[in-house]
Scaffold this motif. Structure first.
Motif, PDB file in Angstrom:
ATOM      1  N   LEU A 284       3.005   8.598  -5.299  1.00  0.00           N
ATOM      2  CA  LEU A 284       2.944   7.324  -4.592  1.00  0.00           C
ATOM      3  C   LEU A 284       4.371   6.990  -4.186  1.00  0.00           C
ATOM      4  N   ILE A 285       4.560   6.735  -2.904  1.00  0.00           N
ATOM      5  CA  ILE A 285       5.903   6.384  -2.428  1.00  0.00           C
ATOM      6  C   ILE A 285       5.924   4.907  -2.105  1.00  0.00           C
ATOM      7  N   PHE A 286       6.831   4.195  -2.759  1.00  0.00           N
ATOM      8  CA  PHE A 286       6.891   2.747  -2.584  1.00  0.00           C
ATOM      9  C   PHE A 286       7.999   2.361  -1.618  1.00  0.00           C
ATOM     10  N   ASP A 287       7.609   1.882  -0.433  1.00  0.00           N
ATOM     11  CA  ASP A 287       8.640   1.415   0.508  1.00  0.00           C
ATOM     12  C   ASP A 287       9.118   0.039   0.113  1.00  0.00           C
ATOM     13  N   ASP A 288       8.229  -0.656  -0.503  1.00  0.00           N
ATOM     14  CA  ASP A 288       8.403  -2.058  -0.771  1.00  0.00           C
ATOM     15  C   ASP A 288       7.910  -2.289  -2.184  1.00  0.00           C
TER      16      ASP A 288
ATOM     17  N   THR B 284       0.869  -1.189   0.000  1.00  0.00           N
ATOM     18  CA  THR B 284       0.000   0.000   0.000  1.00  0.00           C
ATOM     19  C   THR B 284       0.899   1.229   0.000  1.00  0.00           C
ATOM     20  N   PRO B 285       1.298   1.669  -1.199  1.00  0.00           N
ATOM     21  CA  PRO B 285       2.205   2.817  -1.274  1.00  0.00           C
ATOM     22  C   PRO B 285       1.581   4.052  -0.627  1.00  0.00           C
ATOM     23  N   ALA B 286       2.409   4.847   0.026  1.00  0.00           N
ATOM     24  CA  ALA B 286       1.920   6.063   0.681  1.00  0.00           C
ATOM     25  C   ALA B 286       1.564   7.111  -0.362  1.00  0.00           C
ATOM     26  N   ILE B 287       0.516   7.862  -0.064  1.00  0.00           N
ATOM     27  CA  ILE B 287       0.076   8.918  -0.977  1.00  0.00           C
ATOM     28  C   ILE B 287       0.505  10.254  -0.394  1.00  0.00           C
ATOM     29  N   LEU B 288       1.351  10.957  -1.108  1.00  0.00           N
ATOM     30  CA  LEU B 288       1.894  12.207  -0.554  1.00  0.00           C
ATOM     31  C   LEU B 288       1.983  13.290  -1.615  1.00  0.00           C
ATOM     32  N   ASN B 289       2.409  14.447  -1.187  1.00  0.00           N
ATOM     33  CA  ASN B 289       2.751  15.555  -2.106  1.00  0.00           C
ATOM     34  C   ASN B 289       1.619  15.943  -3.043  1.00  0.00           C
ATOM     35  N   TRP B 290       0.438  16.111  -2.498  1.00  0.00           N
ATOM     36  CA  TRP B 290      -0.666  16.611  -3.313  1.00  0.00           C
ATOM     37  C   TRP B 290      -0.359  18.022  -3.792  1.00  0.00           C
ATOM     38  N   SER B 291      -0.698  18.263  -5.066  1.00  0.00           N
ATOM     39  CA  SER B 291      -0.517  19.615  -5.589  1.00  0.00           C
ATOM     40  C   SER B 291      -1.671  20.493  -5.090  1.00  0.00           C
ATOM     41  N   GLN B 292      -1.501  21.799  -5.241  1.00  0.00           N
ATOM     42  CA  GLN B 292      -2.515  22.760  -4.780  1.00  0.00           C
ATOM     43  C   GLN B 292      -3.897  22.481  -5.352  1.00  0.00           C
ATOM     44  N   ASP B 293      -3.916  22.118  -6.650  1.00  0.00           N
ATOM     45  CA  ASP B 293      -5.218  21.942  -7.298  1.00  0.00           C
ATOM     46  C   ASP B 293      -5.753  20.513  -7.150  1.00  0.00           C
ATOM     47  N   ASN B 294      -5.084  19.727  -6.319  1.00  0.00           N
ATOM     48  CA  ASN B 294      -5.506  18.334  -6.085  1.00  0.00           C
ATOM     49  C   ASN B 294      -5.547  17.477  -7.337  1.00  0.00           C
TER      50      ASN B 294
END
Lengths: 141, 191, 220
Positions: free
Chosen positions: B113-117, B98-108
């Motif tokens: 997606l950050i993949f740890d694994d 379940t990759p983390a969801i980050l770094n949303w832009s201003q306009d969404n």
């Protein structure tokens, strides 16, 4: 005490080699082979491949222990399922410790092999692999 | 029926409705594909990336049906919901991550997606030829999968990797950008 | 004597010896060595949890599509798929051995090797043992590995035109790699033999190289 390790592929080709010395009893980890002997190491090790070829069919163990001698040097061998040979040139007999060294070396080898970009019988050039082998040498020998 | 979070949906499907195979079979098979492509394109890694993306796209357009069939979930109300579904359901079902969801832009409209694994890249060491480390995106098939799958639910997106631990970066990050919605409206409510 | 190997490294300096290496590359790989966890830190015995069969199925169907390009016939197609299997098989062989290292031994006889394939190798990748191993009555160099329900065939949501023989070619490649690796060269072909009970039943015919037969005779 000095050692010479060679990993030989299924086509009798050299994959990796390392010469090192013991860290025990105040040793500094560098091999003390004379220049002549050092030059001969690959040849010595290579000539014992013939013996392995015979022995590997009558002995189904991976660790073949000492299979050859050259003057006061012994050559121990370990053969993997995929017919990759680990050969160690050493001075004193130490079957169990050498076996453990080979088993951990096998683990390192398989990790290398798992990468899709590494082919069987390819030379191993990874610095990390080299580093880890040295760590094993220090740990066991 | 109680409303379930994407994470619950993903976990539930993963535990109960999936036939499983050995992870190494997937890792090694994917590896053999990438290795073969590198051979076929004589290490032109840009082309390899493209081919992986194409293959991923073909997979994505069929894979989406699989997900919809297994989960019976509601239509996503927003791109943020979509992102959650991608991570907690999509990646969970197919790669058990379940990759983390980050770094949303201003306009969404953009997120990472950050993949740890990543089972696809287990044990992989990029070739030492000086090129791969700058040009190959090993898991690029995933970008295509996302693009294909989302197109089938009327979302045109661009997905591409911006960093990869295989290249020596700190993280493996895929940037997903919504280009446009392909339908006039996205109906809200149960399917 | 065959060509002698040259030692690849002395115990001292190891600056990259390849000319034309981008500076970034050697800097990165040495910082890689020190900075992040590498594959060498992984524990081989910690098996990754299983993944969805569909994942494999989707990937495999794309492999088939890709292999169809510029192919001049069924044989070439099967060869390509077998090549993927070969790549996988080479790795599974050593991986499966290292995982059972305490009890591991090298197979020196044909029957032992085939049983190893049927059980350990099959289990390592397909999660189950193969269903049967038979020796041909007429040909002394032929054996058959039988799988009633090859894992790779039992998938969903893929085009029906995907023949089950394609998957079997992949598996045949795995078998061939294991046999080659263990020094028992053989030709492996896959044959679909559907029955009422097992419509996907597949027989992998193992035809041993004459060298192997000779050696077996000698060892008796």
């Amino acid at each position: 005490m000095s050692f010479y390790l060679a990993i030989i592929g299924s086509k009798d080709n050299a994959i990796y080699s390392l010469d090192f010395g013991t860290y025990r009893q105040g040793g500094d980890g560098t091999s003390k082979f004379s220049a002549d002997v050092r030059q001969l190491c690959p040849f010595i090790v290579h000539s014992s491949l013939d013996i392995i070829e015979e022995v590997q069919w009558t002995n189904s163990a991976m660790h073949l222990k000492v299979i050859d001698k050259f003057y006061n040097y012994l050559i121990s061998a370990y053969v993997t399922s995929g017919n990759i040979k680990f050969l160690l040139l050493h001075e004193t007999r130490a079957d169990e410790v050498i076996r453990q060294f080979f088993v951990d070396l096998y683990d390192l080898y398989v990790k290398t092999l798992m990468s899709p970009f590494y082919s069987v019988d390819q030379a191993i050039t990874s610095k990390v692999f080299d580093q880890r082998v040295k760590m094993l040498a220090k740990k066991y020998l | 029926m109680a409303v379930r979070t994407p994470r619950q949906i993903g976990e539930d499907v993963w535990k109960t409705r999936i036939e499983k195979v050995n992870a190494e079979l997937v890792t090694l098979t994917y590896g053999s594909v990438v290795a073969q492509l590198c051979k076929d394109f004589t290490n032109d890694y840009i082309q390899v990336n493209e081919q992986l993306d194409k293959m991923g796209y073909n997979i994505g357009i069929r894979l989406i049906e699989d997900i919809l069939a297994r989960t019976n979930s509601e239509r996503c109300r927003s791109f943020k919901d979509t992102a959650e579904m991608i991570s907690k359901v999509g990646f969970k079902i197919f790669l058990n991550i379940t990759p983390a969801i980050l770094n949303w832009s201003q306009d969404n409209k953009q997120f990472s997606l950050i993949f740890d694994d990543n089972p696809l890249s287990d044990f992989v060491e990029l070739p030492d030829d000086g090129k791969a480390i700058n040009e190959l995106w090993y898991s690029n098939i995933l970008c295509g999968v996302l693009r294909g799958a989302l197109e089938m639910v009327q979302l045109q997106v661009e997905a591409k990797f911006v960093s990869d631990v295989l290249r020596g970066d700190d993280t493996t990050e895929m940037r997903v950008t919504l280009i446009r919605v392909l339908e006039d409206e996205m109906p809200v409510g149960d399917e | 004597m065959s060509k002698l190997p040259t030692p690849s490294r002395a115990s001292s300096d190891k600056s990259s010896s390849h000319p034309g290496f981008a500076v970034r590359s050697s800097a990165t790989s040495s910082s890689l060595a020190s900075r992040r966890a590498t594959v060498y830190d992984r524990n081989m015995n910690r098996r990754a949890p299983d993944l969805a069969l569909s994942t494999f199925a989707f990937l495999f169907s794309e492999m088939v599509q890709y292999s169809q390009k510029n192919v001049k016939g069924v044989q070439e197609m099967e060869n390509r798929l077998s090549a993927y299997g070969y790549h996988v098989g080479q790795r599974v062989l050593e991986l499966a051995t290292v995982r059972e290292i305490k009890n591991a031994k090298r197979e020196t006889r044909v029957l032992g090797l085939l049983q190893f394939i049927n059980t350990t190798i099959w289990k390592a990748i397909f999660g189950k043992v193969a269903d049967a191993l038979e020796k041909s009555k007429d040909q002394e160099d032929e054996y058959m590995i039988i799988d009633n329900n090859p894992v790779a065939n039992s998938y969903i949501s893929v085009p029906k035109e995907l023949s089950s023989l394609d998957c079997a070619s992949f598996q045949a490649g795995v078998i061939e790699a294991v046999m080659d690796g263990c020094q028992f060269p053989a030709k492996i072909t896959a044959h679909s033999v559907p029955t009422e009970l097992y419509p996907l039943k597949t027989v992998f015919l193992v035809k041993l190289d004459p060298l192997v037969i000779e050696r077996e005779k000698y060892m008796r």
